[in-house]
Motif scaffolding. Structure first.
Motif, PDB file in Angstrom:
ATOM      1  N   ALA A  64       0.814  -1.224   0.000  1.00 27.53           N
ATOM      2  CA  ALA A  64       0.000   0.000   0.000  1.00 27.53           C
ATOM      3  C   ALA A  64       0.844   1.269   0.000  1.00 27.53           C
ATOM      4  O   ALA A  64       0.454   2.274  -0.581  1.00 27.53           O
ATOM      5  CB  ALA A  64      -0.941  -0.011   1.192  1.00 27.53           C
ATOM      6  N   ASN A  65       1.994   1.219   0.635  1.00 28.57           N
ATOM      7  CA  ASN A  65       2.906   2.366   0.648  1.00 28.57           C
ATOM      8  C   ASN A  65       4.287   1.911   0.192  1.00 28.57           C
ATOM      9  O   ASN A  65       5.192   1.730   1.006  1.00 28.57           O
ATOM     10  CB  ASN A  65       2.970   2.991   2.048  1.00 28.57           C
ATOM     11  N   PRO A  66       4.454   1.702  -1.118  1.00 34.43           N
ATOM     12  CA  PRO A  66       5.718   1.171  -1.603  1.00 34.43           C
ATOM     13  C   PRO A  66       6.878   2.123  -1.329  1.00 34.43           C
ATOM     14  O   PRO A  66       6.728   3.339  -1.425  1.00 34.43           O
ATOM     15  CB  PRO A  66       5.482   0.993  -3.103  1.00 34.43           C
ATOM     16  N   ALA A  67       8.008   1.547  -0.969  1.00 30.95           N
ATOM     17  CA  ALA A  67       9.211   2.305  -0.647  1.00 30.95           C
ATOM     18  C   ALA A  67      10.235   2.142  -1.769  1.00 30.95           C
ATOM     19  O   ALA A  67       9.991   1.466  -2.762  1.00 30.95           O
ATOM     20  CB  ALA A  67       9.768   1.807   0.685  1.00 30.95           C
ATOM     21  N   ALA A  68      11.396   2.740  -1.573  1.00 31.39           N
ATOM     22  CA  ALA A  68      12.450   2.701  -2.586  1.00 31.39           C
ATOM     23  C   ALA A  68      12.807   1.268  -2.983  1.00 31.39           C
ATOM     24  O   ALA A  68      12.954   0.965  -4.167  1.00 31.39           O
ATOM     25  CB  ALA A  68      13.684   3.443  -2.078  1.00 31.39           C
ATOM     26  N   GLN A  69      12.903   0.365  -1.998  1.00 29.34           N
ATOM     27  CA  GLN A  69      13.278  -1.014  -2.334  1.00 29.34           C
ATOM     28  C   GLN A  69      12.227  -1.688  -3.216  1.00 29.34           C
ATOM     29  O   GLN A  69      12.547  -2.555  -4.028  1.00 29.34           O
ATOM     30  CB  GLN A  69      13.592  -1.858  -1.093  1.00 29.34           C
ATOM     31  N   ASP A  70      10.960  -1.282  -3.080  1.00 32.45           N
ATOM     32  CA  ASP A  70       9.906  -1.825  -3.950  1.00 32.45           C
ATOM     33  C   ASP A  70      10.084  -1.314  -5.377  1.00 32.45           C
ATOM     34  O   ASP A  70       9.845  -2.055  -6.334  1.00 32.45           O
ATOM     35  CB  ASP A  70       8.525  -1.447  -3.411  1.00 32.45           C
ATOM     36  N   GLY A  71      10.512  -0.075  -5.519  1.00 29.85           N
ATOM     37  CA  GLY A  71      10.803   0.467  -6.847  1.00 29.85           C
ATOM     38  C   GLY A  71      11.947  -0.277  -7.500  1.00 29.85           C
ATOM     39  O   GLY A  71      11.904  -0.585  -8.700  1.00 29.85           O
ATOM     40  N   THR A  72      12.973  -0.588  -6.721  1.00 30.96           N
ATOM     41  CA  THR A  72      14.117  -1.338  -7.238  1.00 30.96           C
ATOM     42  C   THR A  72      13.697  -2.748  -7.637  1.00 30.96           C
ATOM     43  O   THR A  72      14.069  -3.241  -8.716  1.00 30.96           O
ATOM     44  CB  THR A  72      15.242  -1.381  -6.180  1.00 30.96           C
ATOM     45  N   GLU A  73      12.897  -3.399  -6.805  1.00 27.37           N
ATOM     46  CA  GLU A  73      12.413  -4.759  -7.105  1.00 27.37           C
ATOM     47  C   GLU A  73      11.574  -4.774  -8.388  1.00 27.37           C
ATOM     48  O   GLU A  73      11.719  -5.646  -9.224  1.00 27.37           O
ATOM     49  CB  GLU A  73      11.592  -5.304  -5.921  1.00 27.37           C
ATOM     50  N   LEU A  74      10.694  -3.773  -8.528  1.00 32.77           N
ATOM     51  CA  LEU A  74       9.865  -3.686  -9.731  1.00 32.77           C
ATOM     52  C   LEU A  74      10.739  -3.476 -10.967  1.00 32.77           C
ATOM     53  O   LEU A  74      10.515  -4.104 -12.006  1.00 32.77           O
ATOM     54  CB  LEU A  74       8.833  -2.569  -9.589  1.00 32.77           C
ATOM     55  N   ALA A  75      11.732  -2.617 -10.861  1.00 31.76           N
ATOM     56  CA  ALA A  75      12.651  -2.383 -11.985  1.00 31.76           C
ATOM     57  C   ALA A  75      13.378  -3.674 -12.367  1.00 31.76           C
ATOM     58  O   ALA A  75      13.552  -3.963 -13.559  1.00 31.76           O
ATOM     59  CB  ALA A  75      13.653  -1.290 -11.625  1.00 31.76           C
ATOM     60  N   ASN A  76      13.786  -4.447 -11.363  1.00 37.01           N
ATOM     61  CA  ASN A  76      14.458  -5.729 -11.636  1.00 37.01           C
ATOM     62  C   ASN A  76      13.530  -6.690 -12.363  1.00 37.01           C
ATOM     63  O   ASN A  76      13.942  -7.376 -13.307  1.00 37.01           O
ATOM     64  CB  ASN A  76      14.969  -6.361 -10.339  1.00 37.01           C
ATOM     65  N   ARG A  77      12.279  -6.750 -11.932  1.00 41.47           N
ATOM     66  CA  ARG A  77      11.312  -7.639 -12.612  1.00 41.47           C
ATOM     67  C   ARG A  77      11.051  -7.159 -14.030  1.00 41.47           C
ATOM     68  O   ARG A  77      10.927  -7.972 -14.945  1.00 41.47           O
ATOM     69  CB  ARG A  77      10.010  -7.703 -11.837  1.00 41.47           C
ATOM     70  N   LEU A  78      10.965  -5.843 -14.206  1.00 43.89           N
ATOM     71  CA  LEU A  78      10.728  -5.281 -15.535  1.00 43.89           C
ATOM     72  C   LEU A  78      11.879  -5.614 -16.481  1.00 43.89           C
ATOM     73  O   LEU A  78      11.652  -5.990 -17.628  1.00 43.89           O
ATOM     74  CB  LEU A  78      10.555  -3.758 -15.437  1.00 43.89           C
ATOM     75  N   SER A  79      13.105  -5.535 -15.978  1.00 44.47           N
ATOM     76  CA  SER A  79      14.258  -5.826 -16.838  1.00 44.47           C
ATOM     77  C   SER A  79      14.347  -7.303 -17.172  1.00 44.47           C
ATOM     78  O   SER A  79      14.964  -7.692 -18.166  1.00 44.47           O
ATOM     79  CB  SER A  79      15.554  -5.354 -16.183  1.00 44.47           C
ATOM     80  N   GLY A  80      13.696  -8.155 -16.370  1.00 41.61           N
ATOM     81  CA  GLY A  80      13.708  -9.592 -16.628  1.00 41.61           C
ATOM     82  C   GLY A  80      12.659 -10.044 -17.635  1.00 41.61           C
ATOM     83  O   GLY A  80      12.621 -11.195 -18.023  1.00 41.61           O
ATOM     84  N   VAL A  81      11.810  -9.126 -18.069  1.00 41.14           N
ATOM     85  CA  VAL A  81      10.726  -9.479 -19.007  1.00 41.14           C
ATOM     86  C   VAL A  81      11.230  -9.441 -20.428  1.00 41.14           C
ATOM     87  O   VAL A  81      11.942  -8.579 -20.829  1.00 41.14           O
ATOM     88  CB  VAL A  81       9.518  -8.524 -18.833  1.00 41.14           C
TER      89      VAL A  81
END
Length: 119
Positions: A102-119
Motif C-alpha cells: 500500500a505504501n511502496p518504498a524505494a526497495q519496492d521500486g528497485t524490485e519492480l525495476a528488476n522484474r521489468l528488466s527480466g521481461v
C-alpha cells in the motif's frame, strides 16, 4: 520505454518512483486518474503502468483490463492492500508484473525495476 504512475499521491510515493526511475533509467510520469493513464497508454504505449488502488475513477484491476485492450504490450503493477494470495487469485490471467504494498518504498521500486528488466 516510458513508465506511468497512476496515483493521486505522487509526493507520498516519491521515494518509490525515484528508485524505479533511477534503476530503469526512465522518467516516471504521473497520471492522476485512470482516464489520464489510459490517455498515456493510447498515445505513448508505455512499457509499464503502476496503478495505485485509490484512483478516483477506476478500480485497479478494471484499469488493468482496459490497458490490456488498448495496448497488450504494456505491463502493469498494482499498489494494493490485498494479500498476495488474494491478489494473485483476483489478477490471474491479467499478466500483472507484481503487486506492491500500500505504501511502496524505494526497495519496492528497485524490485519492480528488476522484474521489468527480466521481461
Amino acid at each position: 520505454m516510458s513508465i506511468v504512475l497512476a496515483t493521486t499521491r505522487p509526493d507520498e510515493l516519491a521515494a518509490f518512483s525515484k528508485a524505479l526511475a533511477d534503476k530503469t533509467g526512465q522518467d516516471v510520469d504521473v497520471a492522476s486518474s485512470g482516464a489520464a493513464a489510459l490517455e498515456w497508454v493510447s498515445a505513448k504505449s508505455p512499457a509499464l503502468v503502476v496503478i495505485d488502488e485509490n484512483l478516483p475513477d477506476h478500480k485497479p484491476l478494471d484499469l488493468v483490463r482496459e490497458i490490456l485492450m488498448v495496448s497488450a504490450m504494456t505491463l502493469t503493477a498494482v499498489i494494493t492492500t490485498m494479500s498476495e494470495e488474494d491478489f494473485h487469485e483476483a489478477a490471474e490471467g491479467y499478466g500483472v508484473l507484481m503487486p506492491l504494498p500500500a505504501n511502496p518504498a524505494a526497495q519496492d521500486g528497485t524490485e519492480l525495476a528488476n522484474r521489468l528488466s527480466g521481461v
